[in-house]
Design a protein around this motif. Structure first.
Motif, PDB file in Angstrom:
ATOM      1  N   TYR A 107      -6.712   8.727  14.216  1.00 47.81           N
ATOM      2  CA  TYR A 107      -6.199   7.775  13.237  1.00 47.81           C
ATOM      3  C   TYR A 107      -6.194   6.382  13.861  1.00 47.81           C
ATOM      4  O   TYR A 107      -6.315   6.231  15.069  1.00 47.81           O
ATOM      5  N   VAL A 108      -6.027   5.361  13.016  1.00 47.36           N
ATOM      6  CA  VAL A 108      -5.879   3.987  13.460  1.00 47.36           C
ATOM      7  C   VAL A 108      -4.533   3.486  12.962  1.00 47.36           C
ATOM      8  O   VAL A 108      -4.176   3.698  11.798  1.00 47.36           O
ATOM      9  N   LEU A 109      -3.795   2.815  13.838  1.00 40.98           N
ATOM     10  CA  LEU A 109      -2.489   2.270  13.505  1.00 40.98           C
ATOM     11  C   LEU A 109      -2.626   0.760  13.334  1.00 40.98           C
ATOM     12  O   LEU A 109      -3.092   0.072  14.239  1.00 40.98           O
ATOM     13  N   LEU A 110      -2.258   0.251  12.150  1.00 37.91           N
ATOM     14  CA  LEU A 110      -2.411  -1.164  11.819  1.00 37.91           C
ATOM     15  C   LEU A 110      -1.088  -1.749  11.349  1.00 37.91           C
ATOM     16  O   LEU A 110      -0.215  -1.017  10.896  1.00 37.91           O
ATOM     17  N   ARG A 111      -0.973  -3.067  11.413  1.00 34.50           N
ATOM     18  CA  ARG A 111       0.122  -3.770  10.755  1.00 34.50           C
ATOM     19  C   ARG A 111      -0.345  -4.103   9.339  1.00 34.50           C
ATOM     20  O   ARG A 111      -1.533  -4.279   9.095  1.00 34.50           O
ATOM     21  N   GLU A 112       0.581  -4.221   8.416  1.00 34.14           N
ATOM     22  CA  GLU A 112       0.222  -4.516   7.037  1.00 34.14           C
ATOM     23  C   GLU A 112      -0.550  -5.838   6.932  1.00 34.14           C
ATOM     24  O   GLU A 112      -1.474  -5.966   6.142  1.00 34.14           O
ATOM     25  N   ARG A 113      -0.212  -6.809   7.751  1.00 37.46           N
ATOM     26  CA  ARG A 113      -0.881  -8.109   7.682  1.00 37.46           C
ATOM     27  C   ARG A 113      -2.329  -8.071   8.197  1.00 37.46           C
ATOM     28  O   ARG A 113      -3.081  -9.001   7.985  1.00 37.46           O
ATOM     29  N   GLU A 114      -2.741  -6.986   8.863  1.00 41.70           N
ATOM     30  CA  GLU A 114      -4.111  -6.839   9.346  1.00 41.70           C
ATOM     31  C   GLU A 114      -5.057  -6.298   8.268  1.00 41.70           C
ATOM     32  O   GLU A 114      -6.254  -6.208   8.500  1.00 41.70           O
ATOM     33  N   LEU A 115      -4.531  -5.956   7.102  1.00 42.23           N
ATOM     34  CA  LEU A 115      -5.353  -5.428   6.019  1.00 42.23           C
ATOM     35  C   LEU A 115      -5.991  -6.580   5.253  1.00 42.23           C
ATOM     36  O   LEU A 115      -5.332  -7.578   4.957  1.00 42.23           O
ATOM     37  N   HIS A 116      -7.270  -6.440   4.926  1.00 42.04           N
ATOM     38  CA  HIS A 116      -7.996  -7.486   4.209  1.00 42.04           C
ATOM     39  C   HIS A 116      -8.056  -7.222   2.711  1.00 42.04           C
ATOM     40  O   HIS A 116      -8.140  -8.160   1.921  1.00 42.04           O
ATOM     41  N   ALA A 117      -8.044  -5.957   2.297  1.00 37.42           N
ATOM     42  CA  ALA A 117      -8.112  -5.618   0.872  1.00 37.42           C
ATOM     43  C   ALA A 117      -7.530  -4.229   0.671  1.00 37.42           C
ATOM     44  O   ALA A 117      -7.499  -3.414   1.593  1.00 37.42           O
ATOM     45  N   VAL A 118      -7.078  -3.967  -0.559  1.00 39.12           N
ATOM     46  CA  VAL A 118      -6.530  -2.665  -0.931  1.00 39.12           C
ATOM     47  C   VAL A 118      -7.227  -2.203  -2.196  1.00 39.12           C
ATOM     48  O   VAL A 118      -7.286  -2.947  -3.181  1.00 39.12           O
ATOM     49  N   ALA A 119      -7.760  -0.991  -2.190  1.00 33.53           N
ATOM     50  CA  ALA A 119      -8.345  -0.374  -3.377  1.00 33.53           C
ATOM     51  C   ALA A 119      -7.427   0.774  -3.766  1.00 33.53           C
ATOM     52  O   ALA A 119      -7.346   1.775  -3.062  1.00 33.53           O
ATOM     53  N   ALA A 120      -6.714   0.607  -4.879  1.00 33.65           N
ATOM     54  CA  ALA A 120      -5.714   1.592  -5.280  1.00 33.65           C
ATOM     55  C   ALA A 120      -6.060   2.165  -6.645  1.00 33.65           C
ATOM     56  O   ALA A 120      -6.112   1.430  -7.630  1.00 33.65           O
ATOM     57  N   GLU A 121      -6.298   3.460  -6.716  1.00 38.08           N
ATOM     58  CA  GLU A 121      -6.608   4.110  -7.986  1.00 38.08           C
ATOM     59  C   GLU A 121      -5.417   4.098  -8.924  1.00 38.08           C
ATOM     60  O   GLU A 121      -5.578   4.115 -10.132  1.00 38.08           O
ATOM     61  N   ARG A 122      -4.221   4.044  -8.398  1.00 36.77           N
ATOM     62  CA  ARG A 122      -3.026   4.056  -9.245  1.00 36.77           C
ATOM     63  C   ARG A 122      -2.941   2.818 -10.126  1.00 36.77           C
ATOM     64  O   ARG A 122      -2.236   2.809 -11.112  1.00 36.77           O
ATOM     65  N   LEU A 123      -3.669   1.753  -9.796  1.00 43.00           N
ATOM     66  CA  LEU A 123      -3.629   0.511 -10.549  1.00 43.00           C
ATOM     67  C   LEU A 123      -4.762   0.371 -11.552  1.00 43.00           C
ATOM     68  O   LEU A 123      -4.787  -0.570 -12.315  1.00 43.00           O
ATOM     69  N   GLU A 124      -5.707   1.309 -11.576  1.00 39.78           N
ATOM     70  CA  GLU A 124      -6.863   1.184 -12.457  1.00 39.78           C
ATOM     71  C   GLU A 124      -6.501   1.260 -13.931  1.00 39.78           C
ATOM     72  O   GLU A 124      -7.149   0.658 -14.755  1.00 39.78           O
TER      73      GLU A 124
ATOM     74  N   VAL B 129       0.836  -1.204   0.000  1.00 41.43           N
ATOM     75  CA  VAL B 129       0.000   0.000   0.000  1.00 41.43           C
ATOM     76  C   VAL B 129       0.866   1.247   0.000  1.00 41.43           C
ATOM     77  O   VAL B 129       2.022   1.222   0.407  1.00 41.43           O
ATOM     78  N   GLU B 130       0.253   2.333  -0.458  1.00 39.27           N
ATOM     79  CA  GLU B 130       0.902   3.642  -0.476  1.00 39.27           C
ATOM     80  C   GLU B 130      -0.076   4.669   0.085  1.00 39.27           C
ATOM     81  O   GLU B 130      -1.290   4.431   0.084  1.00 39.27           O
ATOM     82  N   PRO B 131       0.411   5.810   0.546  1.00 46.48           N
ATOM     83  CA  PRO B 131      -0.509   6.854   1.007  1.00 46.48           C
ATOM     84  C   PRO B 131      -1.496   7.226  -0.092  1.00 46.48           C
ATOM     85  O   PRO B 131      -1.137   7.325  -1.266  1.00 46.48           O
ATOM     86  N   GLY B 132      -2.753   7.374   0.285  1.00 52.85           N
ATOM     87  CA  GLY B 132      -3.812   7.679  -0.671  1.00 52.85           C
ATOM     88  C   GLY B 132      -4.654   6.467  -1.034  1.00 52.85           C
ATOM     89  O   GLY B 132      -5.774   6.614  -1.515  1.00 52.85           O
ATOM     90  N   ASP B 133      -4.145   5.254  -0.831  1.00 50.93           N
ATOM     91  CA  ASP B 133      -4.915   4.038  -1.099  1.00 50.93           C
ATOM     92  C   ASP B 133      -6.017   3.894  -0.054  1.00 50.93           C
ATOM     93  O   ASP B 133      -5.929   4.436   1.033  1.00 50.93           O
ATOM     94  N   ARG B 134      -7.041   3.124  -0.392  1.00 53.81           N
ATOM     95  CA  ARG B 134      -8.096   2.795   0.564  1.00 53.81           C
ATOM     96  C   ARG B 134      -7.927   1.338   0.935  1.00 53.81           C
ATOM     97  O   ARG B 134      -7.674   0.504   0.069  1.00 53.81           O
ATOM     98  N   VAL B 135      -8.056   1.034   2.229  1.00 59.80           N
ATOM     99  CA  VAL B 135      -7.859  -0.325   2.715  1.00 59.80           C
ATOM    100  C   VAL B 135      -9.059  -0.779   3.533  1.00 59.80           C
ATOM    101  O   VAL B 135      -9.765   0.027   4.127  1.00 59.80           O
TER     102      VAL B 135
END
Length: 100
Positions: free
Chosen positions: A73-90, A50-56
């Motif tokens: 804010y919420v502080l998470l570990r990367e492994r706690e993310l279930h999905a990433v929605a990234a506009e940069r990949l569209e 993930v990068e800043p600006g992505d939605r998780v």
């Protein structure tokens, strides 16, 4: 940010909320187990997906909340993310922009 940590700003409004049908749901109403979306604000140096600006998508059951300059804010570990929605990949070939 350190290691594999991700700092996100939640989309969950505090207090009352409205359903899609217009029904007001009080803040005290119990909601079943539900995942929540948030926007990535900052990432640690070891975060790869993930990068800043992505939605998780993450589980808000037991978040590590932190307040920085009056903003929650919420502080998470990367492994706690279930999905990433990234506009940069569209714009990429065969990319949906959503990775589970």
């Amino acid at each position: 940010m350190l290691h594999d940590r991700v700092l996100v700003r939640t989309d969950i409004p505090e207090g009352e909320r409205r359903s899609t049908g217009g029904i007001v749901i009080p803040a005290t109403a119990a909601v079943g187990r539900r995942l929540a979306w948030a926007e990535v604000v900052a990432v640690g140096q070891n975060v790869r997906t993930v990068e800043p600006g992505d939605r998780v998508l993450y589980d808000p059951e037991d978040p590590a909340e932190v307040e920085v300059r009056g903003v929650q804010y919420v502080l998470l570990r990367e492994r706690e993310l279930h999905a990433v929605a990234a506009e940069r990949l569209e714009g990429a070939d065969d990319a949906t922009g959503l990775y589970l």
